[in-house]
Design a protein around this motif. Structure first.
Motif, PDB file in Angstrom:
ATOM      1  N   GLN A  69       0.832  -1.203   0.000  1.00 46.93           N
ATOM      2  CA  GLN A  69       0.000   0.000   0.000  1.00 46.93           C
ATOM      3  C   GLN A  69       0.870   1.258   0.000  1.00 46.93           C
ATOM      4  O   GLN A  69       0.605   2.212  -0.737  1.00 46.93           O
ATOM      5  CB  GLN A  69      -0.926  -0.002   1.215  1.00 46.93           C
ATOM      6  N   LYS A  70       1.931   1.253   0.801  1.00 42.76           N
ATOM      7  CA  LYS A  70       2.845   2.398   0.833  1.00 42.76           C
ATOM      8  C   LYS A  70       3.562   2.548  -0.507  1.00 42.76           C
ATOM      9  O   LYS A  70       3.726   3.672  -1.026  1.00 42.76           O
ATOM     10  CB  LYS A  70       3.859   2.222   1.958  1.00 42.76           C
ATOM     11  N   ALA A  71       3.973   1.416  -1.088  1.00 45.44           N
ATOM     12  CA  ALA A  71       4.679   1.452  -2.372  1.00 45.44           C
ATOM     13  C   ALA A  71       3.790   2.011  -3.472  1.00 45.44           C
ATOM     14  O   ALA A  71       4.243   2.809  -4.310  1.00 45.44           O
ATOM     15  CB  ALA A  71       5.156   0.051  -2.743  1.00 45.44           C
ATOM     16  N   VAL A  72       2.530   1.607  -3.485  1.00 47.82           N
ATOM     17  CA  VAL A  72       1.600   2.108  -4.503  1.00 47.82           C
ATOM     18  C   VAL A  72       1.425   3.619  -4.362  1.00 47.82           C
ATOM     19  O   VAL A  72       1.360   4.358  -5.360  1.00 47.82           O
ATOM     20  CB  VAL A  72       0.248   1.371  -4.404  1.00 47.82           C
ATOM     21  N   GLY A  73       1.352   4.100  -3.120  1.00 51.57           N
ATOM     22  CA  GLY A  73       1.262   5.541  -2.907  1.00 51.57           C
ATOM     23  C   GLY A  73       2.469   6.275  -3.474  1.00 51.57           C
ATOM     24  O   GLY A  73       2.327   7.326  -4.115  1.00 51.57           O
TER      25      GLY A  73
END
Length: 202
Positions: A9-13
């Protein structure tokens, strides 16, 4: 301990926030923990393609699809990547599989229509474009996305008319325009009208 989903989720952000390097590092950290994580493979493939490493991107997406064959995002993005690599038949197969999984998606339809038009399959082109226009509200409303299927349908109509001209024995072969111009300027229609005018004038 941070879960893999939290890291993704952090990477996608970061990915959407144009911080590709940090996003790629996180995708790789996920794969270090779980090498068979299809989302990390797919998204890392997208970053590779964005970075100009198109073939590497296609390979990463292929690995994702081996693990999760019905991953609609990976199917669509690998199709686009294969098109960029010139592997059009394989790309079309991916687009059809994506459309089977998500019949309401309008993204594969115009791409499949372009492929059908390029191969001269005009009836199939028309069906795909009409379906795309229907998904976008019939092509009305004046927006860019809504205008696209309308313009494509116009190109399809011109292509069909040009093919009919090519099969018309009353037209001298040297004057027949045998394929559609790939633009939306109306040039193909103007050429066709000019050819007809020459024939009618004798």
């Amino acid at each position: 301990m941070t879960s893999i989903q939290d890291i993704l989720q952090k990477a996608v952000g970061l990915h959407h926030g144009a911080e590709a390097g940090r996003a790629a590092a996180l995708y790789r950290s996920v794969l270090a923990q779980e090498p068979a994580q299809p989302d990390a493979l797919h998204l890392l493939g997208l970053l590779a393609r964005r970075d100009g490493r198109t073939a590497d991107g296609a390979l990463l997406m292929a690995r994702a699809l081996l693990l999760e064959p019905m991953h609609s995002g990976a199917l669509l993005n690998r199709a686009i990547t294969l098109q960029q690599l010139g592997k059009l038949d394989e790309a079309a197969a991916h687009l059809r599989r994506n459309l089977e999984l998500d019949p309401a998606s309008d993204i594969p339809l115009p791409r499949l229509a372009d492929e059908a038009l390029a191969c001269g399959r005009l009836a199939e082109t028309g069906r795909l474009l009409r379906r795309s226009a229907a998904l976008l509200g019939g092509g009305g409303g004046g927006g860019t996305a809504a205008d696209r299927p309308r313009r494509a349908l116009e190109r399809h109509a011109i292509a069909r008319a040009l093919r009919e001209d090519a099969e018309d024995p009353t037209l001298p072969p040297g004057l027949v325009v045998r394929w559609v111009f790939r633009d939306s300027s109306g040039y193909a229609f103007a050429v066709r009208r000019f050819v007809r005018g020459l024939v009618e004038a004798g």
